[in-house]
Scaffold this motif. Sequence first.
Motif, PDB file in Angstrom:
ATOM      1  N   LEU A   1       0.801  -1.227   0.000  1.00  0.00           N
ATOM      2  CA  LEU A   1       0.000   0.000   0.000  1.00  0.00           C
ATOM      3  C   LEU A   1       0.833   1.277   0.000  1.00  0.00           C
ATOM      4  N   GLN A   2       1.836   1.358   0.842  1.00  0.00           N
ATOM      5  CA  GLN A   2       2.654   2.566   0.944  1.00  0.00           C
ATOM      6  C   GLN A   2       3.990   2.438   0.204  1.00  0.00           C
ATOM      7  N   GLY A   3       4.141   1.377  -0.562  1.00  0.00           N
ATOM      8  CA  GLY A   3       5.389   1.190  -1.301  1.00  0.00           C
ATOM      9  C   GLY A   3       6.563   0.823  -0.427  1.00  0.00           C
ATOM     10  N   GLN A   4       6.291   0.350   0.810  1.00  0.00           N
ATOM     11  CA  GLN A   4       7.391   0.101   1.742  1.00  0.00           C
ATOM     12  C   GLN A   4       8.308  -1.017   1.273  1.00  0.00           C
ATOM     13  N   MET A   5       7.741  -2.094   0.719  1.00  0.00           N
ATOM     14  CA  MET A   5       8.594  -3.194   0.270  1.00  0.00           C
ATOM     15  C   MET A   5       9.354  -2.822  -0.995  1.00  0.00           C
ATOM     16  N   ARG A   6       8.758  -2.044  -1.864  1.00  0.00           N
ATOM     17  CA  ARG A   6       9.488  -1.611  -3.066  1.00  0.00           C
ATOM     18  C   ARG A   6      10.671  -0.729  -2.681  1.00  0.00           C
ATOM     19  N   HIS A   7      10.459   0.162  -1.745  1.00  0.00           N
ATOM     20  CA  HIS A   7      11.555   1.029  -1.303  1.00  0.00           C
ATOM     21  C   HIS A   7      12.681   0.204  -0.687  1.00  0.00           C
ATOM     22  N   ILE A   8      12.327  -0.740   0.185  1.00  0.00           N
ATOM     23  CA  ILE A   8      13.344  -1.548   0.861  1.00  0.00           C
ATOM     24  C   ILE A   8      14.097  -2.406  -0.139  1.00  0.00           C
ATOM     25  N   ALA A   9      13.368  -3.094  -1.033  1.00  0.00           N
ATOM     26  CA  ALA A   9      14.023  -4.000  -1.981  1.00  0.00           C
ATOM     27  C   ALA A   9      14.929  -3.248  -2.944  1.00  0.00           C
ATOM     28  N   ARG A  10      14.543  -2.037  -3.341  1.00  0.00           N
ATOM     29  CA  ARG A  10      15.389  -1.250  -4.246  1.00  0.00           C
ATOM     30  C   ARG A  10      16.694  -0.851  -3.585  1.00  0.00           C
ATOM     31  N   GLN A  11      16.656  -0.626  -2.253  1.00  0.00           N
ATOM     32  CA  GLN A  11      17.846  -0.188  -1.533  1.00  0.00           C
ATOM     33  C   GLN A  11      18.797  -1.339  -1.201  1.00  0.00           C
ATOM     34  N   MET A  12      18.288  -2.565  -1.233  1.00  0.00           N
ATOM     35  CA  MET A  12      19.105  -3.704  -0.824  1.00  0.00           C
ATOM     36  C   MET A  12      20.066  -4.128  -1.927  1.00  0.00           C
ATOM     37  N   THR A  13      21.228  -4.607  -1.526  1.00  0.00           N
ATOM     38  CA  THR A  13      22.189  -5.137  -2.489  1.00  0.00           C
ATOM     39  C   THR A  13      21.798  -6.576  -2.836  1.00  0.00           C
ATOM     40  N   PRO A  14      22.296  -7.103  -3.961  1.00  0.00           N
ATOM     41  CA  PRO A  14      22.032  -8.512  -4.287  1.00  0.00           C
ATOM     42  C   PRO A  14      22.476  -9.456  -3.182  1.00  0.00           C
ATOM     43  N   GLU A  15      23.586  -9.140  -2.516  1.00  0.00           N
ATOM     44  CA  GLU A  15      24.069  -9.997  -1.432  1.00  0.00           C
ATOM     45  C   GLU A  15      23.087  -9.988  -0.255  1.00  0.00           C
ATOM     46  N   GLU A  16      22.528  -8.844   0.067  1.00  0.00           N
ATOM     47  CA  GLU A  16      21.570  -8.762   1.167  1.00  0.00           C
ATOM     48  C   GLU A  16      20.287  -9.524   0.843  1.00  0.00           C
ATOM     49  N   ILE A  17      19.844  -9.438  -0.391  1.00  0.00           N
ATOM     50  CA  ILE A  17      18.657 -10.198  -0.796  1.00  0.00           C
ATOM     51  C   ILE A  17      18.902 -11.692  -0.616  1.00  0.00           C
ATOM     52  N   GLU A  18      20.081 -12.151  -1.022  1.00  0.00           N
ATOM     53  CA  GLU A  18      20.399 -13.575  -0.870  1.00  0.00           C
ATOM     54  C   GLU A  18      20.497 -13.972   0.597  1.00  0.00           C
ATOM     55  N   GLN A  19      20.983 -13.073   1.450  1.00  0.00           N
ATOM     56  CA  GLN A  19      21.044 -13.364   2.876  1.00  0.00           C
ATOM     57  C   GLN A  19      19.641 -13.554   3.456  1.00  0.00           C
ATOM     58  N   VAL A  20      18.710 -12.682   3.064  1.00  0.00           N
ATOM     59  CA  VAL A  20      17.326 -12.795   3.530  1.00  0.00           C
ATOM     60  C   VAL A  20      16.706 -14.096   3.028  1.00  0.00           C
ATOM     61  N   VAL A  21      16.914 -14.396   1.746  1.00  0.00           N
ATOM     62  CA  VAL A  21      16.358 -15.615   1.159  1.00  0.00           C
ATOM     63  C   VAL A  21      16.892 -16.841   1.881  1.00  0.00           C
ATOM     64  N   SER A  22      18.196 -16.884   2.097  1.00  0.00           N
ATOM     65  CA  SER A  22      18.810 -18.037   2.745  1.00  0.00           C
ATOM     66  C   SER A  22      18.317 -18.193   4.183  1.00  0.00           C
ATOM     67  N   TYR A  23      18.234 -17.086   4.914  1.00  0.00           N
ATOM     68  CA  TYR A  23      17.827 -17.167   6.326  1.00  0.00           C
ATOM     69  C   TYR A  23      16.406 -17.693   6.477  1.00  0.00           C
ATOM     70  N   TYR A  24      15.459 -17.118   5.742  1.00  0.00           N
ATOM     71  CA  TYR A  24      14.065 -17.509   5.918  1.00  0.00           C
ATOM     72  C   TYR A  24      13.751 -18.856   5.293  1.00  0.00           C
ATOM     73  N   SER A  25      14.356 -19.180   4.166  1.00  0.00           N
ATOM     74  CA  SER A  25      14.042 -20.465   3.518  1.00  0.00           C
ATOM     75  C   SER A  25      14.595 -21.644   4.311  1.00  0.00           C
ATOM     76  N   GLN A  26      15.626 -21.433   5.115  1.00  0.00           N
ATOM     77  CA  GLN A  26      16.230 -22.525   5.876  1.00  0.00           C
ATOM     78  C   GLN A  26      15.689 -22.633   7.299  1.00  0.00           C
ATOM     79  N   ARG A  27      14.748 -21.782   7.668  1.00  0.00           N
ATOM     80  CA  ARG A  27      14.155 -21.871   9.010  1.00  0.00           C
ATOM     81  C   ARG A  27      13.116 -22.988   9.068  1.00  0.00           C
TER      82      ARG A  27
END
Length: 264
Positions: free
Chosen positions: A238-264
């Motif tokens: 609604l407020q574009g919060q995820m678009r803003h966050i994802a645009r600011q993240m580096t590819p390495e940070e995105i992979e860190q988030v993916v790895s952390y949550y998918s392995q829980r």
Amino acid sequence: MMAQERLYSLRNPWFVGALSIVVGIGLLAGLVGFIWMPYRQAGGTLSGAWDAICRAAGAPALANPDVQLAPSQSRPSEVILIPRMVATDTEAVGRGGTLALRCTMCHGVRGMSGAESPSLAGQGPEVIYKQLRDYQSGHRVSQIMAPHARNLSDQDMRDLGAYYASLPRVTAPPSVAEQLRAPAIVQIGAPMRNIAPCISCHGGSDLKTAAPLLDGAPASYLRNQMLAFAKGTRRNDLQGQMRHIARQMTPEEIEQVVSYYSQR
């Protein structure tokens, strides 16, 4: 007075030397804080010094210059959510369980997917309701989900939310020790880039209304959604919060988030 004037005079070599040191430290701190550190955090992918300064100041900038934003949409979603807006009584759960029989191929018999689709068991009822509404209205695009959501009534979507919310999740909430082992982007975010920690919305320290639990989600699904937010091809926040966050993240940070949550 004469001695004080001579002390702060440019003819005094000690004063000039001290002033030069202070100015030099200030310039070095500016270079490190506004240029070198943003470049390091972005893995050298920033387009120039100005891009680095904007990133350090928290101004919107693309962490990946290859990402092209999609045109903005006047209404990212038509759903305004409030807590407990979806009834989770026994009748709603029963109706939702009947409707969910058509969802088992992708989302599992008890809401725990064995495929690359997200597990829905234990998900917040408002989360399920909002995403179904957005699929139906076209605010969230999916060639797979749109046909399934097309003929659902508003009550059907509420009942499905109630049913999946009633199912137990296999993954327990993260302990304090687990949270401390999480990547920095998950537990503290990146304040200099206006990135809130993931746990402040998606469970851990807090769970916001309509923010899904991410524990155990398939890696490919998480990665695709993060990249879709970054590119603007998914824009039903609604407020574009995820678009803003994802645009600011580096590819390495995105992979860190993916790895952390998918392995829980």
